[in-house]
Design a protein around this motif. Structure first.
Motif, short mmCIF file in Angstrom:
data_model
loop_
_atom_site.label_atom_id
_atom_site.label_comp_id
_atom_site.label_asym_id
_atom_site.label_seq_id
_atom_site.Cartn_x
_atom_site.Cartn_y
_atom_site.Cartn_z
N LEU A 154 89.98 45.85 81.92
CA LEU A 154 90.62 45.32 80.88
C LEU A 154 90.86 43.63 81.15
CD1 LEU A 154 91.20 44.75 77.94
CD2 LEU A 154 93.38 45.44 77.96
N LYS A 155 91.94 44.25 82.02
CA LYS A 155 92.85 42.46 82.74
C LYS A 155 91.09 41.70 83.09
CE LYS A 155 94.82 42.05 86.97
NZ LYS A 155 95.95 42.42 88.13
N TYR A 156 90.47 42.51 84.39
CA TYR A 156 88.77 41.51 84.33
C TYR A 156 88.53 40.49 83.33
CZ TYR A 156 84.66 40.61 86.23
OH TYR A 156 83.75 39.79 86.36
N GLY A 157 87.89 41.63 81.94
CA GLY A 157 87.54 41.01 81.05
C GLY A 157 87.93 39.93 80.07
N LEU A 158 89.69 39.66 80.47
CA LEU A 158 90.52 38.88 79.83
C LEU A 158 90.58 37.50 80.36
CD1 LEU A 158 93.56 41.61 78.92
CD2 LEU A 158 91.60 40.15 77.03
N ARG A 159 90.54 37.87 81.74
CA ARG A 159 89.96 37.44 83.16
C ARG A 159 89.60 36.11 82.89
NH1 ARG A 159 94.36 38.79 87.38
NH2 ARG A 159 96.33 38.31 86.20
N LYS A 160 87.98 37.11 82.99
CA LYS A 160 86.80 36.63 82.41
C LYS A 160 86.96 35.88 81.22
CE LYS A 160 81.98 38.07 82.54
NZ LYS A 160 81.48 39.68 82.58
N LEU A 161 87.38 36.16 80.48
CA LEU A 161 87.15 34.94 79.42
C LEU A 161 88.18 34.07 79.25
CD1 LEU A 161 87.68 38.31 76.57
CD2 LEU A 161 85.37 36.76 76.63
N GLY A 162 89.17 33.76 79.81
CA GLY A 162 89.49 32.84 79.89
C GLY A 162 91.08 33.31 80.01
N HIS A 163 91.56 34.43 79.88
CA HIS A 163 93.13 34.65 79.38
C HIS A 163 93.90 35.42 80.91
CE1 HIS A 163 92.17 34.30 75.66
NE2 HIS A 163 91.07 35.04 75.59
N GLN A 164 94.69 34.23 81.17
CA GLN A 164 95.60 35.12 82.70
C GLN A 164 96.55 35.66 82.04
OE1 GLN A 164 94.03 34.09 85.81
NE2 GLN A 164 92.77 33.32 84.75
N VAL A 165 96.39 36.90 81.92
CA VAL A 165 97.22 38.62 81.32
C VAL A 165 98.11 38.38 82.19
CG1 VAL A 165 97.51 39.30 79.93
CG2 VAL A 165 96.19 38.48 79.50
N SER A 166 99.48 38.80 82.16
CA SER A 166 100.01 39.33 83.13
C SER A 166 99.58 40.92 83.26
CB SER A 166 101.92 39.04 82.82
OG SER A 166 102.11 39.93 81.66
N ASP A 167 99.64 41.11 84.41
CA ASP A 167 99.73 42.58 84.73
C ASP A 167 100.64 43.51 83.34
OD1 ASP A 167 98.09 42.57 86.77
OD2 ASP A 167 99.43 43.18 88.16
N SER A 168 101.45 43.09 83.21
CA SER A 168 102.54 44.02 82.64
C SER A 168 101.92 43.72 80.99
CB SER A 168 104.10 43.80 82.44
OG SER A 168 103.75 41.90 81.67
N ASP A 169 101.86 42.52 81.03
CA ASP A 169 101.24 42.60 79.74
C ASP A 169 99.71 43.76 79.30
OD1 ASP A 169 102.81 40.51 78.92
OD2 ASP A 169 101.96 39.11 79.04
N VAL A 170 98.89 43.82 80.31
CA VAL A 170 97.70 44.18 80.22
C VAL A 170 98.33 45.30 80.11
CG1 VAL A 170 95.36 45.32 81.59
CG2 VAL A 170 96.61 42.81 81.15
N LYS A 171 99.54 46.03 80.79
CA LYS A 171 99.54 47.28 80.24
C LYS A 171 99.86 48.10 79.01
CE LYS A 171 103.09 50.71 82.67
NZ LYS A 171 103.89 50.90 83.52
N ALA A 172 100.95 46.78 78.93
CA ALA A 172 101.94 47.01 77.23
C ALA A 172 100.48 47.04 76.32
CB ALA A 172 102.52 45.79 77.09
N LEU A 173 99.26 46.06 76.39
CA LEU A 173 97.84 46.07 75.67
C LEU A 173 97.20 47.87 75.39
CD1 LEU A 173 96.29 42.62 75.91
CD2 LEU A 173 97.56 43.26 73.81
N LEU A 174 97.63 48.32 77.18
CA LEU A 174 97.23 49.77 76.74
C LEU A 174 97.44 50.25 76.50
CD1 LEU A 174 95.41 49.78 80.36
CD2 LEU A 174 93.73 49.47 78.01
N GLU A 175 99.19 50.31 76.25
CA GLU A 175 99.88 51.24 75.57
C GLU A 175 99.61 51.09 74.44
OE1 GLU A 175 103.86 50.45 77.05
OE2 GLU A 175 103.40 51.54 79.43
N ALA A 176 99.96 50.64 73.74
CA ALA A 176 99.48 49.56 72.50
C ALA A 176 98.15 50.42 71.89
CB ALA A 176 99.89 48.81 72.09
N VAL A 177 97.33 50.16 72.45
CA VAL A 177 95.95 50.86 71.93
C VAL A 177 95.79 51.83 72.13
CG1 VAL A 177 93.49 50.68 72.36
CG2 VAL A 177 94.93 48.59 72.30
N SER A 178 96.60 52.83 72.85
CA SER A 178 95.99 53.79 73.14
C SER A 178 97.44 55.13 72.41
CB SER A 178 96.90 54.98 74.93
OG SER A 178 98.07 54.11 74.94
N TYR A 179 97.65 54.52 71.63
CA TYR A 179 98.69 55.53 70.23
C TYR A 179 98.02 55.01 69.26
CZ TYR A 179 102.21 55.26 73.92
OH TYR A 179 103.20 55.85 75.13
N CYS A 180 97.14 54.53 69.18
CA CYS A 180 96.57 54.36 67.96
C CYS A 180 95.66 55.37 67.23
CB CYS A 180 94.79 53.12 67.63
SG CYS A 180 96.11 51.80 67.60
#
Length: 104
Positions: free
Chosen positions: A78-104
């Motif tokens: 996810l971190k690599y994919g977002l950066r490849k798309l031009g989004h500089q996302v912090s590690d904590s935000d990537v972790k928060a995204l994964l946690e949010a999705v994992s509860y769905c």
């Protein structure tokens, strides 16, 4: 190969104490269950309103991020994919995204 019923964990199942987890744990599990159902229904409603093109784009984006082709995206993918798309996302935000999705 050991038969599954011979596993020590199952052999000791009758010896395990029957411990009451308490009202708080039970209430939290029920709340989690309700929220999980709500999130699934909300995602379904959102998905039903996506155009065919949007769905195709999302699938392509997922497949491009799923480097190991296991059908799941891990933290590094996810971190690599977002950066490849031009989004500089912090590690904590990537972790928060994964946690949010994992509860769905």
């Amino acid at each position: 190969m050991i038969h599954i019923t011979d596993h020590p964990w199952l052999q000791n199942a009758n010896k395990a104490p029957n411990v009451n987890l308490g009202e708080t744990v039970r209430a939290r599990l029920q709340q989690f269950s309700v929220m999980n159902k709500f999130k699934k229904k909300a995602l379904r409603v959102i998905a039903e309103h996506l155009s065919v093109e949007e769905i195709v784009d999302i699938k392509e984006m997922f497949e491009n991020m799923d480097i190991n082709k296991k059908g799941q995206i891990n933290f590094d993918e996810l971190k690599y994919g977002l950066r490849k798309l031009g989004h500089q996302v912090s590690d904590s935000d990537v972790k928060a995204l994964l946690e949010a999705v994992s509860y769905c």
